[in-house]
Motif scaffolding. Sequence first.
Motif, short mmCIF file in Angstrom:
data_model
loop_
_atom_site.label_atom_id
_atom_site.label_comp_id
_atom_site.label_asym_id
_atom_site.label_seq_id
_atom_site.Cartn_x
_atom_site.Cartn_y
_atom_site.Cartn_z
N HIS A 196 0.90 -1.22 -0.08
CA HIS A 196 0.00 -0.14 0.07
C HIS A 196 1.01 1.35 -0.01
CE1 HIS A 196 -3.52 2.54 0.87
NE2 HIS A 196 -2.85 3.23 1.78
N ARG A 197 1.83 1.37 0.88
CA ARG A 197 2.51 2.42 0.77
C ARG A 197 3.62 2.54 -0.65
NH1 ARG A 197 4.98 0.27 6.13
NH2 ARG A 197 3.89 1.02 7.61
N LEU A 200 1.00 4.26 -2.96
CA LEU A 200 0.77 5.52 -2.65
C LEU A 200 2.10 6.74 -3.07
CD1 LEU A 200 -0.78 5.46 0.81
CD2 LEU A 200 -1.86 5.68 -1.23
N ARG A 203 1.69 7.09 -7.35
CA ARG A 203 0.80 8.28 -7.59
C ARG A 203 0.22 8.02 -8.80
NH1 ARG A 203 3.37 13.74 -4.66
NH2 ARG A 203 3.40 12.77 -2.38
#
Length: 409
Positions: A196-197, A200, A203
């Motif tokens: 998930h990181r 993110l 982008r």
Amino acid sequence: MSRHSPVLTLLLAFSTIALVLMLVAHSQISFEAAVRGLKIWWEVVFPSTLPFIVLSEILMGLGVVHFFGVLLEPLMRPLFNVPGTGGFVLAMGFSSGYPVAAKLTTSLREQGSLTKAEGERLVSFTTTGDPLFVMGAVAIGFFHSEQMGIILSLTHYLSAILLGILFRMYAPTASISKPLDKTTSSLPYRALQAMHRARLRDRRPFGKLMGDAVQSALNTLFMIGGFIIVFSVLIQLFQAIELTAFITRLLAIILGPFGVPPSLSQAIVSGLFEVTLGAQAASDAPAAVPIVWKAAIASAVLSWGGLSVHAQVASILSATDIRVMPYLIARSLHALLAAILTVILWKPLTSMAWLQEKSVPVFLPNQSELTLSNWWDALVYSGLLMLIGGGLLVLGSLVAGYLQTLKTR
């Protein structure tokens, strides 16, 4: 000789001029060889490699690589001395073939997920042939034997794993990537957090991600196609001036005392340049040559990969500081290990009842070439093997992580 040496500059210049003169003198042969190389790229390499490169780029953008990096860390670090992200490269490299592993290793190095030494270790043992080529084109297409496909696949991938374990000792004092932080959270939960990181941080919208993946894959495949055409022409030119015949006779004299049949020297020389020609030459050796020798040479040629593949890998790695020389040394060791394993395991494997049966399941097109009409079968089969291999890696990693947890209690 240093790459900055003026002697090397003159040698490269004269060699290039000689190649241009040979192209002019044998223009018809060059044209036919270029068309043959273009056909191989369009009908075989392009449809079988494009989906894997595109999907791997998308998976990296979605953070799936970081998911596998955390999940496979307890297995990949102690076994191969590479971070857990190497498990993703291992699964994709084994299922999709050369030079996909080099492309993924380069991407991970550019992201900072690998150190220089780790990248050199990783690309050295994950660059292999894909199962479709080994079992379909070589075993069934050239040797006309499903059983040969099982033997060649086993020795090819087992020797790659042994090479990875051996190469874990390469550059022992070099820096390593950051290990996982010790925490009380479970390994799968930390893997999901890392994915998930990473997503993110990327982008990019999914549409942009897919477009970039397709563009990157096409750039890579056009580069690969250029190398295939160039080496197809070079091989035919070398045959026209009888350079390969001279090397074959010389090699037969060198290998004669080791018991290698002289008729297999042609296969070794052909495989030195191009893996398909070498494997085909090994299968076409006279019937008097023991089949175990044919299999050993074919396995060695598959593991070596050919100068054409090495040029592709070198071009891909040139975007980073990962050196090509450790990779070339690894290819030589892989070929030697594969040949030795084939000779050692030949009798035990061929004596097994399940290998002697005619009903050995091989879910492959029964032909020596992969065309646009059956690329979907290739994708499904290789994807299935990738899922099986990835599942085994994840299972082994979970077991290793659980054992490590027990030790720390």
